[in-house]
Design a protein around this motif. Structure first.
Motif, mmCIF file in Angstrom:
data_model
loop_
_atom_site.group_PDB
_atom_site.id
_atom_site.type_symbol
_atom_site.label_atom_id
_atom_site.label_comp_id
_atom_site.label_asym_id
_atom_site.label_seq_id
_atom_site.Cartn_x
_atom_site.Cartn_y
_atom_site.Cartn_z
ATOM 1 N N ALA A 1 -4.738 -1.434 -3.377
ATOM 2 C CA ALA A 1 -3.697 -1.071 -4.159
ATOM 3 C C ALA A 1 -2.935 -2.276 -4.152
ATOM 4 C CB ALA A 1 -3.065 0.124 -3.781
ATOM 5 N N SER A 2 -1.743 -2.203 -5.253
ATOM 6 C CA SER A 2 -0.943 -3.173 -5.396
ATOM 7 C C SER A 2 0.605 -2.308 -5.295
ATOM 8 C CB SER A 2 -1.217 -3.709 -6.956
ATOM 9 O OG SER A 2 0.080 -4.431 -7.131
ATOM 10 N N PHE A 3 1.523 -2.837 -4.417
ATOM 11 C CA PHE A 3 2.663 -2.046 -4.359
ATOM 12 C C PHE A 3 3.979 -2.849 -5.178
ATOM 13 C CE2 PHE A 3 0.034 -0.744 -1.083
ATOM 14 C CZ PHE A 3 0.516 0.975 -0.918
ATOM 15 N N VAL A 4 3.393 -2.802 -6.705
ATOM 16 C CA VAL A 4 4.718 -3.752 -7.353
ATOM 17 C C VAL A 4 5.197 -2.467 -8.354
ATOM 18 C CG1 VAL A 4 3.156 -5.836 -7.278
ATOM 19 C CG2 VAL A 4 2.523 -4.174 -8.938
ATOM 20 N N ASN A 5 5.826 -2.917 -9.232
ATOM 21 C CA ASN A 5 6.478 -2.264 -10.142
ATOM 22 C C ASN A 5 5.706 -1.438 -11.033
ATOM 23 O OD1 ASN A 5 8.037 -1.046 -12.286
ATOM 24 N ND2 ASN A 5 9.833 -2.586 -12.477
ATOM 25 N N PRO A 6 5.339 -0.196 -11.016
ATOM 26 C CA PRO A 6 4.540 0.731 -11.572
ATOM 27 C C PRO A 6 4.610 0.506 -13.328
ATOM 28 C CG PRO A 6 5.994 2.227 -10.526
ATOM 29 C CD PRO A 6 6.346 0.605 -10.032
ATOM 30 N N ASP B 1 7.982 -2.283 2.055
ATOM 31 C CA ASP B 1 8.402 -1.070 2.691
ATOM 32 C C ASP B 1 7.487 0.129 2.026
ATOM 33 O OD1 ASP B 1 10.452 -2.216 3.880
ATOM 34 O OD2 ASP B 1 11.911 -1.763 2.526
ATOM 35 N N ARG B 2 7.045 0.178 1.026
ATOM 36 C CA ARG B 2 6.249 0.993 0.235
ATOM 37 C C ARG B 2 4.713 0.876 0.809
ATOM 38 N NH1 ARG B 2 5.489 0.138 -5.608
ATOM 39 N NH2 ARG B 2 3.734 1.930 -5.502
ATOM 40 N N ALA B 3 4.152 -0.284 1.262
ATOM 41 C CA ALA B 3 2.880 -0.283 1.796
ATOM 42 C C ALA B 3 2.879 0.052 3.216
ATOM 43 C CB ALA B 3 2.589 -1.995 1.656
ATOM 44 N N GLN B 4 3.986 -0.201 3.936
ATOM 45 C CA GLN B 4 4.183 0.030 5.186
ATOM 46 C C GLN B 4 4.121 1.665 5.349
ATOM 47 O OE1 GLN B 4 7.596 -1.172 7.321
ATOM 48 N NE2 GLN B 4 6.575 -0.782 9.281
#
Lengths: 300, 300
Positions: B45-50, B85-88
């Motif tokens: 996954a990618s934790f970037v701006n959706p 922070d989201r990935a963690q």
């Protein structure tokens, strides 16, 4: 900068696999465009039974229509004495013969055992030498066979040794069904060079499993200085109908020139030839450099 | 037999380029099928701006749906503190960050200069270390840039040296637009290894110009033991829309296993995953081994 010679096989090995028979004039235009892009050695026709390969029935007309140039070799594929006589009469400056590393493939492809194809070579090579025609031979399925699977390397080396006795200008090893990987290329080239020192080698790779450029690089790194390829990547293997065939000349020339080798071919002109051929054929051809273009120029 | 680790990037780098947004359930099934084929490290996954990357808006749901396995690394792409922070929180066991060898590409791809992306890495790497999360970073366009053309190797080596100071578990060099050739791979890998001895390297190749398998072989020959690839060859580069993107995992695994390397991946199962994904996507994917199959078994 090391020189790498490309043998452009599209007009024969490539077009032979096309479903329809191309007009002689289109073949001639293709070959002339390739020469204008810097190609100096072209497999132009096959002197085999026109009933078996109708796409090559105009072999004599192709040879007759080509410009005579002392700096270009026109190679004709020959399988037997009758084919040689035709190629000689037509004015080929070079003949290419073929054997196979397995009997199963030789039978399917040439209707003869490996031994019979080797004897044809041993009969015809001296005739070619006497006539001043360059003669070379290819060992097909040298890295794997669609019928027999693994091909023992010892057998290929022994075959190469025997073929070399009739003094080919060059011996080619062909990955006819696109199964080879670079380690095998390095090993086989090394073993043949050891068995027959001084024999020039050529490699013929198919990109069926995406390994052709890697194999070409391995071959060149092992000292091979001549590679077969096909503009646009046209051509396939009749035994693997869904698979891409010959490695595309554009893709090889891109890799080689970025890696510091000189092929004498102008990549942009060559890409133009591929685009022209694509228009003639009305479908995308497998070359990836044809689609992507060469190295991007800076716009800053 | 040398081990080569494959990082399967299809679920993130591949699917991100798909025109439509895939259901989370399909992504989960894809990842689970890959694990069943032997893959042990997956970019999920990618934790970037959706809003910028709607295909990855379900990053948290993907992580929540995955089986927890101590033998599998789930990698999340992270570009900044918020993403980390989201990935963690989502439970990634590894984060991958990205910088670029040119400012032009960094700006276009990440909306930041190279310096800013390096500072983000220098901020986040220690946080990851403190949290027990593996952290690594990729230098994109390391072999050529679509905007700036040639990329000086000195710049990539200097960047690698600086990035290494924040102790990545590994540094990746990426041929984002598929322009690299094997000689460059050999040289760049050698120079980085010399500049930062002991730093594990990973390579990320695109097959845009048919050189990816050759480059992978060059990387492995130079001592690299980890390669990125994408099942089916799914994914592309947004700046070269007609070009094939990530090298296909099937094609790499075929070459590596025939060359005597062990990836831990079962090629036939992997080809099955690619065929399944192809059905899901309703179009042929670029992998050539997927089409041609593995090495033919003897039928005699």
């Amino acid at each position: 900068m090391s020189q790498i010679e490309i043998v452009e096989v599209g007009p024969r090995d490539g077009l032979q696999s096309e479903p329809d028979v191309l007009a002689t004039s289109i073949k001639l235009e293709l070959i002339e465009r390739l020469i204008a892009a810097g190609v100096r050695r072209v497999e132009v026709a096959s002197f085999v039974n026109p009933k078996r390969v109708p796409q090559m029935a105009d072999a004599e007309a192709v040879l007759a229509g080509l410009p005579r140039r002392s700096d270009v070799q026109y190679v004709g594929l020959v399988l037997n004495r009758k084919g040689f006589d035709r190629a000689q009469a037509a004015g080929c400056t070079e003949i290419g013969m073929v054997t196979a590393a397995t009997d199963s493939f030789a039978q399917r492809n040439q209707g003869a055992s490996t031994e019979e194809t080797v004897r044809a070579w041993e009969e015809i090579a001296p005739l070619a030498h006497a006539a001043g025609i360059r003669a070379q031979i290819t060992i097909s399925v040298a890295f794997g066979c669609p019928f027999e699977g693994e091909v023992p390397m010892d057998r290929v080396v022994a075959l190469a040794t025997r073929l070399s006795q009739a003094a080919p200008v060059e011996l080619a090893i062909a990955d006819t069904i696109g199964v080879a990987v670079p380690t095998q290329v390095t090993e086989l080239v090394g073993r043949i060079r050891q068995a027959v020192p001084g024999l020039p080698l050529r490699c013929h790779f198919h990109n069926t499993r995406n390994t052709a450029v890697a194999n070409a690089y391995a071959a060149v790194s092992a000292g091979v200085r001549t590679l077969d390829s096909s503009v646009g990547g046209i051509g396939g293997c009749p035994f693997a109908p869904n698979a891409t065939g010959n490695v595309a000349t554009e893709d090889l020339v891109y890799m080689l020139s970025r890696a510091g080798f000189d092929t004498g071919i102008d990549l942009n002109k060559l890409i133009g030839v591929g685009h022209w051929l694509q228009e003639q054929r009305g479908r995308p051809l497998p070359s990836m450099v044809s689609r992507a273009g060469g190295f991007p120029k800076s716009i800053s």
